[in-house]
Enzyme design. Structure first.
Site, PDB file in Angstrom:
ATOM      1  N   ASP A 208       0.829  -1.200   0.000  1.00  0.00           N
ATOM      2  CA  ASP A 208       0.000   0.000   0.000  1.00  0.00           C
ATOM      3  C   ASP A 208       0.868   1.257   0.000  1.00  0.00           C
ATOM      4  O   ASP A 208       1.863   1.337   0.703  1.00  0.00           O
ATOM      5  CB  ASP A 208      -0.893  -0.018   1.248  1.00  0.00           C
ATOM      6  CG  ASP A 208      -1.850   1.148   1.316  1.00  0.00           C
ATOM      7  OD1 ASP A 208      -2.720   1.246   0.435  1.00  0.00           O
ATOM      8  OD2 ASP A 208      -1.726   1.964   2.252  1.00  0.00           O
ATOM      9  N   GLU A 270       1.759  -0.257  -4.904  1.00  0.00           N
ATOM     10  CA  GLU A 270       0.842   0.818  -5.286  1.00  0.00           C
ATOM     11  C   GLU A 270       1.642   2.116  -5.263  1.00  0.00           C
ATOM     12  O   GLU A 270       1.845   2.715  -4.215  1.00  0.00           O
ATOM     13  CB  GLU A 270      -0.338   0.917  -4.310  1.00  0.00           C
ATOM     14  CG  GLU A 270      -1.315   2.030  -4.684  1.00  0.00           C
ATOM     15  CD  GLU A 270      -2.096   2.580  -3.510  1.00  0.00           C
ATOM     16  OE1 GLU A 270      -3.156   3.177  -3.746  1.00  0.00           O
ATOM     17  OE2 GLU A 270      -1.646   2.430  -2.345  1.00  0.00           O
TER      18      GLU A 270
END
Length: 523
Positions: A208, A270
């Site tokens: 993330d 990401e």
């Protein structure tokens, strides 16, 4: 090494991943929230879809201030989603079906309920855990002003004041204090977290906000004018909060841990960055295996926009020898059918874009509901739960519209999603025709279009291993070749001639010419 059917590349290089947002996929115990039992019970839907791997969004212990991305214990399952035994059972059931499982790791921040931060609150300036977070004295005569002018992604300042008078950084919600990767305890802890899940058998991680962990020296003020056109979370090279060079040292740590396990374990980052060359740095040979490529998410509907996005992506990653990834939707962006105009036209364009995505070289990521052609849901104000809604003073509605639970069967809510009566976000009227059971019965449905595309991607070797080359196309059309398969997308307003050959697959019925908002594979 575990290889795929198309040569020497590892499995993840051309895999079709399916993102499950656990709260919204399926409710196994009837309490109105999706859970790990629900995931396990619906795995056969994914077998029929033909995907290779699951990306499972956070299911860890969390106060749920940001949909589970505020993690209080990254090595346990939140009771909302079940237990570690439920996770192990789901993982085993997926592996039995030939489906790999990847999970989120969230290295930028913890929850303010994490034991480390609770120790900071209890111990004040003497707490040894204090150096594990980004904490600074304030500005002004009495330190009453934040240390710098950085904004939070969710609105308002990126700083919150501690009871002792200093301030802690939270690039996201105040309940998500940023950790300090310069403290050796932080990388050591994330290695422990990775090994905990790898030892249980997971096949990899989605990292993330992979561009966030390194902060600039001195934490200088940001020229807020650079955000005027892009917002607080979109890439621009002038935004000092993101994509600092030091982040790559931390990804090298992740890679060393992954490579110490058998079975081609992997990580996909990401990373929202300013340009393709910066993106390519995240997948150099000793860093992450894959990085999300949001070029198609950001592309407007149209042949030129799609072609530019594809060109930039392929060129940049070719320089480091890494596969591309392709994605049209996820839990953080409006669904593709909505972005492409909504209604029947938006769904038609979504189906066509899926055929383009699934024919491009590299890995493809689907978001739960993509296979149904779902659109965003316009929720009532009192149902919104995304922190953006409150932090923006009710001016930004946030991401709840793309997180509404999936319809499985029946003509009225909750469409077989739960045995109970309520759902954590309300489901709309009129979703009966797009439910899985209804689309199963309709051979022309989006579900069948996507299933067929995923199956053919596996069966027709050129769709995975064939060389990529652009092909001349009519105006407002995009065309490329993978080996002996030609892909043609019509984004214009009039039908165009089909390429010569056998129609392998199409996003809508095709007779003689290719209609607008339609894609076709021809061999």
């Amino acid at each position: 090494m575990a290889k795929n059917a198309f040569g020497d590349a590892p499995w993840w290089a051309s895999a079709v991943f399916y993102q499950i947002y656990p709260r919204s996929f399926a409710d196994g115990n009837g309490d109105g929230t999706g859970d790990l039992v629900g995931v396990r019970e619906r795995l056969d839907h994914l077998v029929e879809l033909g995907i290779d791997a699951i990306w499972l969004s956070p299911f860890y212990r969390s106060p749920m201030a940001d949909g589970g991305y505020d993690i209080a214990d990254p090595c346990d399952v939140d009771p909302l989603f079940g237990t570690l035994a439920d996770f192990d059972a789901m993982l085993a059931a997926a592996h039995e079906r030939g489906i790999r499982v990847t999970v989120d790791i969230v290295p930028n921040h913890f929850s303010d309920q994490h034991p480390w931060f609770q120790a900071v609150l209890a111990g004040g300036k003497d707490a040894p855990e204090r150096s594990r977070f980004v904490i600074r004295p304030g500005r002004g005569a009495d330190g009453e002003l934040p240390p710098n002018n950085w904004p939070s992604v969710f609105g308002g300042p990126a700083w919150h004041r501690l009871p002792d008078g200093d301030w802690y950084l939270h690039l996201f919600a105040p309940e998500q204090p940023d950790v300090n990767w310069l403290d050796p305890a932080v990388p050591a802890e994330f290695e422990r977290i990775m090994r905990f899940w790898l030892d249980r058998g997971v096949d990899g991680f989605r990292v993330d906000v992979a561009h966030s962990m390194a902060k600039p020296d001195g934490l200088p003020d940001l020229d807020l004018d650079v955000l005027a056109d892009v917002g607080t979370n979109m890439p621009t090279a002038a935004d000092l909060r993101w994509d600092r060079d030091g982040v790559h040292d931390y990804h090298r740590l992740f890679r060393r841990v992954l490579d110490s396990y058998p079975g081609d374990r992997m990580a996909v980052g990401e990373a929202w960055v300013a340009d393709p060359a910066r993106l390519a740095a995240y997948v150099r040979p000793d860093e992450l295996n894959l990085t999300f490529n949001f070029a198609l998410v950001e592309a407007q509907w149209g042949a030129k926009s799609f072609r530019d996005a594809i060109d930039r992506s392929l060129a940049s990653l070719a320089d480091v020898g890494a596969p591309c990834t392709w994605v049209l939707s996820n839990h953080d962006v409006d669904r593709a059918a909505t972005r492409y105009g909504g209604g029947p036209q938006g769904v038609a364009r979504h189906r066509a874009a899926m055929l383009v995505e699934l024919a491009l070289p590299g890995a493809a990521f689907l978001y739960n509901g993509d296979e149904l052609g779902l659109e965003n849901v316009e929720l009532p104000d009192d149902a919104l739960q995304d922190p953006t809604w409150e932090r923006s003073g009710h001016t930004e509605r946030g991401r709840d519209g793309e997180r509404v639970p999936l319809p499985w069967s029946g003509d009225v809510a909750p469409y077989g999603w739960t045995s109970g009566e309520r759902t954590w976000l309300p489901m709309p009227d009129g979703w009966g025709p797009v439910a899985v059971a209804a689309q199963e019965r309709d051979p022309a449905s989006t579900l069948h279009v996507v299933r067929t595309a995923v199956r053919l991607r596996r069966e027709v070797a050129d769709l995975t291993a064939g060389e990529f080359a652009w092909v001349d196309a009519p105006e407002d059309c995009l065309s490329f070749r993978r080996g002996d398969v030609t892909v043609l997308l019509n984004t214009g307003g009039v039908p165009v001639p089909l390429p010569t050959g056998e129609i392998v697959h199409a996003s809508a019925p095709v007779t003689g010419e290719l209609p607008p908002d339609t894609a076709v594979w021809v061999r």
